[in-house]
Write a protein that holds these residues in place. Structure first.
Motif, PDB file in Angstrom:
ATOM      1  N   GLY A 142       0.749  -1.155  -0.035  1.00 53.36           N
ATOM      2  CA  GLY A 142      -0.074   0.280   0.036  1.00 53.36           C
ATOM      3  C   GLY A 142       0.537   1.222  -0.077  1.00 53.36           C
ATOM      4  N   THR A 143       1.942   1.145  -0.286  1.00 54.52           N
ATOM      5  CA  THR A 143       2.970   2.384  -0.288  1.00 54.52           C
ATOM      6  C   THR A 143       2.440   3.634  -1.300  1.00 54.52           C
ATOM      7  N   PRO A 144       2.106   3.182  -2.386  1.00 53.34           N
ATOM      8  CA  PRO A 144       1.501   4.453  -3.091  1.00 53.34           C
ATOM      9  C   PRO A 144       0.528   5.224  -2.608  1.00 53.34           C
ATOM     10  N   GLY A 145      -0.525   4.668  -1.680  1.00 52.67           N
ATOM     11  CA  GLY A 145      -1.508   5.247  -1.257  1.00 52.67           C
ATOM     12  C   GLY A 145      -0.943   5.885   0.125  1.00 52.67           C
ATOM     13  N   GLN A 146      -0.182   5.384   0.649  1.00 55.34           N
ATOM     14  CA  GLN A 146       0.270   5.972   2.278  1.00 55.34           C
ATOM     15  C   GLN A 146       1.287   7.128   1.803  1.00 55.34           C
ATOM     16  N   MET A 147       2.132   7.076   0.534  1.00 56.24           N
ATOM     17  CA  MET A 147       2.752   8.162   0.147  1.00 56.24           C
ATOM     18  C   MET A 147       1.919   9.184  -0.128  1.00 56.24           C
ATOM     19  N   LEU A 148       0.909   8.982  -0.937  1.00 56.01           N
ATOM     20  CA  LEU A 148       0.203   9.957  -1.491  1.00 56.01           C
ATOM     21  C   LEU A 148      -0.507  10.678  -0.115  1.00 56.01           C
ATOM     22  N   PHE A 149      -1.094   9.967   0.498  1.00 53.58           N
ATOM     23  CA  PHE A 149      -2.008  10.423   1.640  1.00 53.58           C
ATOM     24  C   PHE A 149      -1.006  11.242   2.471  1.00 53.58           C
ATOM     25  N   GLY A 150       0.205  10.671   2.882  1.00 50.84           N
ATOM     26  CA  GLY A 150       1.211  11.430   3.701  1.00 50.84           C
ATOM     27  C   GLY A 150       1.480  12.753   3.104  1.00 50.84           C
ATOM     28  N   GLY A 151       1.796  12.767   1.949  1.00 46.52           N
ATOM     29  CA  GLY A 151       2.169  14.095   1.423  1.00 46.52           C
ATOM     30  C   GLY A 151       0.982  14.945   1.286  1.00 46.52           C
ATOM     31  N   PHE A 152       0.059  14.380   1.042  1.00 48.88           N
ATOM     32  CA  PHE A 152      -1.430  15.159   1.009  1.00 48.88           C
ATOM     33  C   PHE A 152      -1.544  16.101   2.431  1.00 48.88           C
ATOM     34  N   CYS A 153      -1.465  15.182   3.674  1.00 53.70           N
ATOM     35  CA  CYS A 153      -1.572  15.823   4.941  1.00 53.70           C
ATOM     36  C   CYS A 153      -0.583  16.824   5.136  1.00 53.70           C
ATOM     37  N   ALA A 154       0.482  16.612   4.784  1.00 50.23           N
ATOM     38  CA  ALA A 154       1.677  17.442   4.835  1.00 50.23           C
ATOM     39  C   ALA A 154       1.340  18.939   3.916  1.00 50.23           C
ATOM     40  N   THR A 155       0.853  18.618   2.872  1.00 51.81           N
ATOM     41  CA  THR A 155       0.416  19.653   1.783  1.00 51.81           C
ATOM     42  C   THR A 155      -0.606  20.573   2.605  1.00 51.81           C
ATOM     43  N   VAL A 156      -1.715  19.804   3.099  1.00 48.47           N
ATOM     44  CA  VAL A 156      -2.590  20.665   3.748  1.00 48.47           C
ATOM     45  C   VAL A 156      -2.049  21.518   4.755  1.00 48.47           C
ATOM     46  N   VAL A 157      -1.162  21.141   5.741  1.00 50.83           N
ATOM     47  CA  VAL A 157      -0.886  21.853   6.700  1.00 50.83           C
ATOM     48  C   VAL A 157      -0.091  22.889   6.315  1.00 50.83           C
ATOM     49  N   GLY A 158       1.011  22.633   5.286  1.00 50.47           N
ATOM     50  CA  GLY A 158       1.482  23.824   4.558  1.00 50.47           C
ATOM     51  C   GLY A 158       0.952  24.610   4.137  1.00 50.47           C
ATOM     52  N   LEU A 159      -0.052  24.400   3.334  1.00 49.50           N
ATOM     53  CA  LEU A 159      -1.168  25.333   2.630  1.00 49.50           C
ATOM     54  C   LEU A 159      -2.078  26.303   3.617  1.00 49.50           C
ATOM     55  N   SER A 160      -2.218  25.619   4.923  1.00 48.22           N
ATOM     56  CA  SER A 160      -3.164  26.332   5.724  1.00 48.22           C
ATOM     57  C   SER A 160      -2.949  27.099   6.825  1.00 48.22           C
ATOM     58  N   SER A 161      -1.300  27.069   7.080  1.00 47.97           N
ATOM     59  CA  SER A 161      -0.876  27.753   8.059  1.00 47.97           C
ATOM     60  C   SER A 161       0.343  28.707   7.825  1.00 47.97           C
ATOM     61  N   ASP A 162       0.621  29.451   8.328  1.00 44.59           N
ATOM     62  CA  ASP A 162       1.596  30.486   8.028  1.00 44.59           C
ATOM     63  C   ASP A 162       2.722  30.800   9.141  1.00 44.59           C
ATOM     64  N   LEU A 163       2.999  29.547   9.845  1.00 46.36           N
ATOM     65  CA  LEU A 163       4.004  29.563  10.942  1.00 46.36           C
ATOM     66  C   LEU A 163       5.510  29.863  10.041  1.00 46.36           C
ATOM     67  N   PRO A 164       6.303  30.033  10.910  1.00 41.43           N
ATOM     68  CA  PRO A 164       7.939  30.330  10.495  1.00 41.43           C
ATOM     69  C   PRO A 164       8.425  28.978  10.026  1.00 41.43           C
ATOM     70  N   SER A 165       9.252  29.080   8.934  1.00 39.78           N
ATOM     71  CA  SER A 165       9.491  27.929   8.196  1.00 39.78           C
ATOM     72  C   SER A 165      10.022  26.716   9.148  1.00 39.78           C
ATOM     73  N   ALA A 166      10.874  27.374  10.121  1.00 40.75           N
ATOM     74  CA  ALA A 166      11.542  26.465  10.923  1.00 40.75           C
ATOM     75  C   ALA A 166      10.529  25.778  11.869  1.00 40.75           C
ATOM     76  N   VAL A 167       9.469  26.072  12.180  1.00 38.55           N
ATOM     77  CA  VAL A 167       8.416  25.140  12.742  1.00 38.55           C
ATOM     78  C   VAL A 167       7.438  24.575  11.988  1.00 38.55           C
ATOM     79  N   LEU A 168       7.142  24.982  10.682  1.00 39.22           N
ATOM     80  CA  LEU A 168       6.117  24.569   9.853  1.00 39.22           C
ATOM     81  C   LEU A 168       6.813  23.343   9.186  1.00 39.22           C
ATOM     82  N   VAL A 169       8.176  23.374   8.756  1.00 43.49           N
ATOM     83  CA  VAL A 169       8.524  22.217   7.988  1.00 43.49           C
ATOM     84  C   VAL A 169       8.777  20.826   8.762  1.00 43.49           C
ATOM     85  N   PRO A 170       9.453  21.041   9.821  1.00 44.83           N
ATOM     86  CA  PRO A 170       9.324  19.906  10.829  1.00 44.83           C
ATOM     87  C   PRO A 170       7.873  19.416  11.201  1.00 44.83           C
TER      88      PRO A 170
END
Lengths: 364, 383
Positions: free
Chosen positions: B77-105
């Motif tokens: 199931g790696t393709p789905g897990q990869m897609l979903f993991g990437g998606f969750c990270a993207t959602v966080v990245g797109l919906s918050s404007d924390l400083p980079s040092a906090v946001l990326v981790p």
């Protein structure tokens, strides 16, 4: 024993020569175009999908091959900007300084490439280079090309209505992207125009206008088409790549069973796709074409003649014969073709304006 | 050089030979072909950087599959897990404007958790109902595909309907100094994430009690249970960690190599992870090296295409042939075993490999009744 080895050797040689045959198959120039004498090296990077997709990639490639230039296409491993840039760099490093890329997905990649490889020329089909903010930046070494898909869809909708006079039509789109939406909206306007002015009675119900959501799900295309035909739809306009191929398969099966069903093709003349070998009849009523091959060919020609329209955004529409229905339409009557051509003239002259946006009166 | 490494090297060598034969058959010079293939991935610093970047998600998906294999699970199931993991990270990245040092981790952690959550489903189904993870995890791929498709389209698109809005640079793993170091390549901090993950997983598997338990379950589920190890707990944890690693692959792909997520595309790196893991003998370090090899092939392919007369379809076949032979390291292993056996009179034990292990184990597929042999093999003591 000797005989056995000999037979094996023979079989081996035969297989090898088979492979060698494929390798030596040279690119043959398309008869539609006059080859240009040039030593220009033209490269192309394909969009998602294969080179024989009966659409984008194939159209672009045919135009390039038709030019007779020394040409090559590369197929990226993925569809990200980085994948595209990598292949563009590969072409550049191999000496290809005229690079054609089909598809809006290349927009940000070309934005970077036009600066990075400033001494190369780029042709971007169906897109405008931008940095990610959608503000077009077309540099001097780049041309952006668009097509009036709505006018093409209009003509196909009109011709299909005139031919079938009455009944239900349907539309299957791939992804809901501008090029596909414009085909849909144009198609609806064409049908409406015929109903209002030319006495046809074609209906387009909302449930029969569907975007499948991908360009490669052949099975889903077949299912959607089957559902529509079951609901009594007579002709389906497909602007959906591989999804459309599934719809064509369904139509062919039903036609072989004696049912009257049609498909209206897209991008290129899809007549031969819908051909039933046994009966010699095709289920492709007509096709809403955009002459991608012509656009690619024209740009190469312009470059060799020293007047590459760098920095410009070009529109291929009815006015410059960039779109239309096929010249040969075995499934349309002479009367239908004549009326369609007459209206094509009216679009050219600006007497009829096809909207490229949905003003709210159209479905989806 | 240990034996597993030798087996993998022979497999790579066989793969290259097979690729060469294929080039010869299609009328191309394999020496020239291979020269451009390797130059394409290494010739300049930029190309080297691109090779490393291409390898980055493969390291993580390979690691994901390898980790699950060690617990006797086949995480397909790696393709789905990869897609979903990437998606969750993207959602966080797109919906918050924390400083980079906090946001990326934060995005990295979210990606891991997203993948883990996605893999927990087949893990729990396996542990509780004995539903085979191959079936349940592969089905999750499509669930992920359409969740991402719908959600991105409904809430996160920009001007284009087929991809999410672009992540701002502060919400990606891109780093200008690393890119400049490699001549403007798209290499990014994802590589560090991947290397760190390799080291951590290697440590867990080899140095901790938890790793020992996981491996025990992989070697023999019933013996492990008899030894007082909670098999069910370990199966769920193992799937979750494997899923988390695949989720990280999604983060490095969609917030590193790319800066947005495309819908309607199942990431190919997912299934490639299986081949990476097999070639890497299901070990963390092996996966790292195998992924680098795959990255080299994928990045060099285009250059080989551009510089020779080999058409892209044949080039794809050549790469696929190399991978095919490279991934059949089990074959090499058996062959090597036979040679050694015939040379030595002393009998060597069978080399362990998770793939073989699943053969030897009680492989109850959930949907199949146990065979007579399996019934006999079930230990009676704990029933």
């Amino acid at each position: 024993m000797k005989k056995k080895y000999f037979a094996m050797l023979l079989a081996g040689i035969m297989t090898t020569s088979l492979f060698a045959g494929c390798a030596q198959k040279k690119q043959t120039a398309d008869s539609r175009f006059n080859p240009i004498k040039t030593d220009l090296k033209v490269g192309m990077v394909t969009d998602a999908g294969t080179i024989d997709d009966k659409s984008f990639n194939q159209g672009t490639w045919e135009g390039i091959v038709g030019s007779g230039a020394n040409s090559k296409y590369l197929k990226p491993t993925g569809t990200t900007e980085a994948d595209y840039l990598k292949e563009i760099a590969n072409l550049y490093d191999a000496g290809y300084r005229f690079i054609v890329t089909p598809g809006f997905k290349f927009e940000t990649a070309i934005f970077q490439a036009q600066d990075k490889h400033a001494d190369a020329k780029f042709v971007l089909i169906d897109g405008n280079p931008h940095s990610g903010d959608y503000n077009p930046v077309v540099k001097e070494n780049t041309v952006a090309i668009f097509f009036a898909e709505h006018e093409s869809g209009f003509l196909a909708g009109l011709a299909a209505s005139l031919q079938l006079k009455e009944g239900d039509f349907g539309f299957i789109g791939g992804m809901e992207i501008p090029a596909v939406q414009k085909f849909n909206w144009g198609f609806q306007q064409g049908v409406n125009y015929a109903n209002a002015n030319l006495g046809t009675k074609i209906s387009l119900k909302e449930e029969n206008i569907v975007y499948q959501g991908s360009f490669d799900n052949v099975a889903a295309g077949q299912q959607l088409a089957a559902q529509m035909y079951d609901r009594g739809v007579k002709a389906i306009f497909t602007a959906a790549g591989g999804v459309g191929v599934g719809a064509i398969t369904e139509a062919k099966e039903r036609a072989a069973g004696g049912q009257e069903v049609w498909i209206i093709g897209v991008d290129v003349d899809q007549y031969s796709e819908g051909l039933d070998e046994a009966t010699g009849k095709s289920i492709i009523l007509t096709s809403a074409m955009k002459y991608i091959d012509q656009a690619a060919y024209d740009m190469i020609k312009a470059e060799t003649e020293g007047n590459f329209p760098g920095g410009q955004t070009l529109m291929f529409d009815a006015k410059n014969n960039g779109i239309g229905i096929p010249a040969e339409n075995p499934n349309l009557s002479a009367e239908t073709v004549a009326t369609t051509n007459e209206i094509f003239g009216k679009i050219k002259s600006g007497e009829i304006v096809v909207a490229s946006e949905n003003d709210g009166t159209l479905v989806k | 050089m240990n034996r597993k490494g030798l087996v993998s090297l022979i497999a790579v060598f066989l793969g290259l030979i097979a690729g060469a034969v294929f080039m010869l058959l299609t009328g191309h010079n394999p020496f020239i072909g291979f020269m451009f293939l390797f130059q394409g991935g290494t010739l300049t610093l930029e190309r080297l950087g691109n090779t490393l970047a291409t390898s980055t998600p493969l390291i993580l998906t390979g690691l994901s599959v390898a980790f699950a294999f060690r617990t006797g699970l086949f995480n397909i199931g790696t393709p789905g897990q990869m897609l979903f993991g990437g998606f969750c990270a993207t959602v966080v990245g797109l919906s918050s404007d924390l400083p980079s040092a906090v946001l990326v981790p934060l995005m990295v952690i979210t990606g891991f958790l997203g993948g883990a959550l996605f893999a927990a489903v087949p893990g729990i189904l396996k542990a509780v109902f004995n539903v085979h993870e191959v079936v349940s995890s592969i089905m999750m791929n499509w669930i992920g595909y359409w969740i991402v498709y719908y959600t991105v389209k409904a809430y996160f698109t920009g001007n284009m309907e087929t991809e999410s809005r672009l992540l701002p640079n502060s919400a990606t793993l891109r780093s200008p100094w690393l890119s400049n170091l490699f001549g403007g390549s798209y290499i990014n901090l994802g590589l560090l994430v991947a290397i760190l993950a390799v080291l951590i997983i290697a440590f867990i598997l080899n140095q901790t009690t938890f790793g020992y338990e996981l491996k025990s379950v992989g070697y023999n589920r019933h013996a492990a249970e008899y030894g007082g190890i909670s098999v069910n707990k370990n199966i769920i944890f193992s799937m979750m960690i494997a899923g988390g690693l695949a989720g990280l692959a999604g983060v490095v792909q969609y917030a590193g190599n790319a800066n947005n997520i495309q819908i309607g595309v199942m990431p190919t790196q997912g299934f490639d992870g299986i081949a990476v893991s097999l070639l890497g003998a299901n070990t963390p370090i092996g996966s790292l090296l195998a992924a680098l090899f795959f990255g080299l092939l994928y990045s060099g392919r285009g250059f080989m295409n551009a510089m020779t007369e080999i058409p892209p379809e044949i080039a794809d076949t050549i790469i696929a042939t190399i991978i095919y032979f490279a991934a059949t390291s089990v074959l090499v292993e058996r062959l090597l075993d036979k040679i050694l056996k015939s040379r030595q009179a002393t009998k060597k034990p069978l080399i362990d490999s998770a793939v073989q292990n699943t053969d030897n184990n009680n492989t109850n597929y959930g949907f199949m009744p146990p065979t007579e042999e399996e019934k006999e093999n079930v230990p009676k003591g704990d029933e």
